[in-house]
Write a protein that holds these residues in place. Structure first.
Motif, mmCIF file in Angstrom:
data_model
loop_
_atom_site.group_PDB
_atom_site.id
_atom_site.type_symbol
_atom_site.label_atom_id
_atom_site.label_comp_id
_atom_site.label_asym_id
_atom_site.label_seq_id
_atom_site.Cartn_x
_atom_site.Cartn_y
_atom_site.Cartn_z
ATOM 1 N N UNK A 78 26.296 26.846 33.485
ATOM 2 C CA UNK A 78 25.364 27.618 34.309
ATOM 3 C C UNK A 78 26.094 28.708 35.077
ATOM 4 N N UNK A 79 27.284 28.373 35.592
ATOM 5 C CA UNK A 79 28.064 29.362 36.328
ATOM 6 C C UNK A 79 28.489 30.512 35.413
ATOM 7 N N UNK A 80 28.850 30.179 34.169
ATOM 8 C CA UNK A 80 29.234 31.217 33.204
ATOM 9 C C UNK A 80 28.037 32.108 32.883
ATOM 10 N N UNK A 81 26.849 31.513 32.749
ATOM 11 C CA UNK A 81 25.647 32.300 32.478
ATOM 12 C C UNK A 81 25.350 33.264 33.617
ATOM 13 N N UNK A 82 25.519 32.780 34.854
ATOM 14 C CA UNK A 82 25.269 33.641 36.013
ATOM 15 C C UNK A 82 26.238 34.812 36.031
ATOM 16 N N UNK A 83 27.501 34.533 35.690
ATOM 17 C CA UNK A 83 28.497 35.600 35.673
ATOM 18 C C UNK A 83 28.181 36.609 34.580
ATOM 19 N N UNK A 91 24.906 36.982 25.540
ATOM 20 C CA UNK A 91 25.481 35.736 25.028
ATOM 21 C C UNK A 91 24.645 35.138 23.899
ATOM 22 N N UNK A 92 23.585 35.827 23.489
ATOM 23 C CA UNK A 92 22.706 35.282 22.451
ATOM 24 C C UNK A 92 23.375 35.280 21.083
ATOM 25 N N UNK A 93 24.321 36.193 20.839
ATOM 26 C CA UNK A 93 25.001 36.234 19.543
ATOM 27 C C UNK A 93 25.766 34.953 19.287
ATOM 28 N N UNK A 94 26.405 34.404 20.315
ATOM 29 C CA UNK A 94 27.183 33.174 20.175
ATOM 30 C C UNK A 94 26.278 32.003 19.781
ATOM 31 N N UNK A 95 25.105 31.910 20.416
ATOM 32 C CA UNK A 95 24.176 30.819 20.092
ATOM 33 C C UNK A 95 23.624 30.971 18.684
ATOM 34 N N UNK A 96 23.341 32.209 18.272
ATOM 35 C CA UNK A 96 22.814 32.431 16.926
ATOM 36 C C UNK A 96 23.824 32.029 15.860
#
Length: 181
Positions: A78-83, A91-96
Motif C-alpha cells: 500500500x505504501x508503494x502504491x501511494x508513492x 503500475x498496471x503493466x506489472x500486473x498485466x
C-alpha cells in the motif's frame, strides 16, 4: 592478546558400503510415478517437473501460488502504491504481465477440476453392532434421545447429543437405514 580463528565445522563423511551407486543414480534420474491419467498423458519427459505442471495450469508449489496473508507485506505494498500515485507512475503493466500466464495444456486442469466436482458415492458404513444398537434405540424410544442415553444397553454411556449425531449419520446412509426399516 591472541585472537582465536573460528574453524568450520564439517560433518563427518562416511562411505556407505551398502549402497549401490549405479542403482541410486538411476533411481534419482527416474521419472516420477504419476497416478493421474490426464497428467500422465500430457507429461513430456524432456521437460522438468516445474515446467510440465506450469504448462498444464497446475501449481508446483502451493505455497508460492496461495500465499498466507501477511499484514506487513500488505502495508508495504500500500505504501508503494501511494508513492507511485504521488509520482504518477503506471503500475498496471506489472500486473498485466503476471496475469498473462499462458498455459498450453489447460485442458488438464479443467479435467481435474471437473473430476473433483463430480459427485461420489459414499463408502461410509457403520459397523453391524452399532446399527443394531441404533435400530433398537429408535424402535424403543422413537425420537426421545434423553431416554436413549439412560437405556441399560447404552454400555458406552453415550450422551443424548452423541446418540442423536450417530442416528443422524445412520439415517444419512440409505443402504443401511433402509435395510433395518
Amino acid at each position: 592478546m591472541k585472537i582465536k580463528k573460528i574453524r568450520k565445522l564439517k560433518r563427518k563423511k562416511k562411505y556407505n558400503q551398502n549402497v549401490n551407486r549405479k542403482r541410486l543414480r538411476d533411481k534419482l534420474q527416474k521419472l516420477p510415478n504419476i497416478p493421474c491419467d490426464e497428467v500422465k498423458k500430457a507429461w513430456e519427459n524432456t521437460r522438468s517437473t516445474r515446467v510440465n505442471l506450469k504448462d498444464m495450469g497446475l501449481a508446483y508449489d502451493a505455497n508460492e501460488t496461495m500465499q498466507i496473508r501477511n499484514v506487513k507485506r500488505e502495508m508495504l505494498e500500500e505504501a508503494v502504491k501511494k508513492v507511485k500515485k504521488a509520482g504518477n507512475e503506471d503500475s498496471s503493466n506489472h500486473k498485466n504481465k503476471e496475469m498473462n500466464i499462458i498455459t498450453t495444456k489447460n485442458y488438464v486442469a479443467k479435467k481435474l477440476e471437473a473430476e473433483a466436482k463430480a459427485p461420489r458415492e459414499r463408502l461410509l458404513k457403520l459397523p453391524k453392532a452399532q446399527t443394531e444398537f441404533l435400530t433398537y434405540l429408535i424402535k424403543k424410544y422413537g425420537e426421545d434421545y434423553k431416554a436413549m442415553s439412560r437405556d441399560k444397553k447404552n454400555y458406552y454411556q453415550l450422551t443424548w447429543k452423541q446418540i442423536r449425531a450417530k442416528i443422524k449419520m445412520f439415517k444419512g446412509i440409505p443402504e443401511q437405514y433402509n435395510e433395518y426399516f
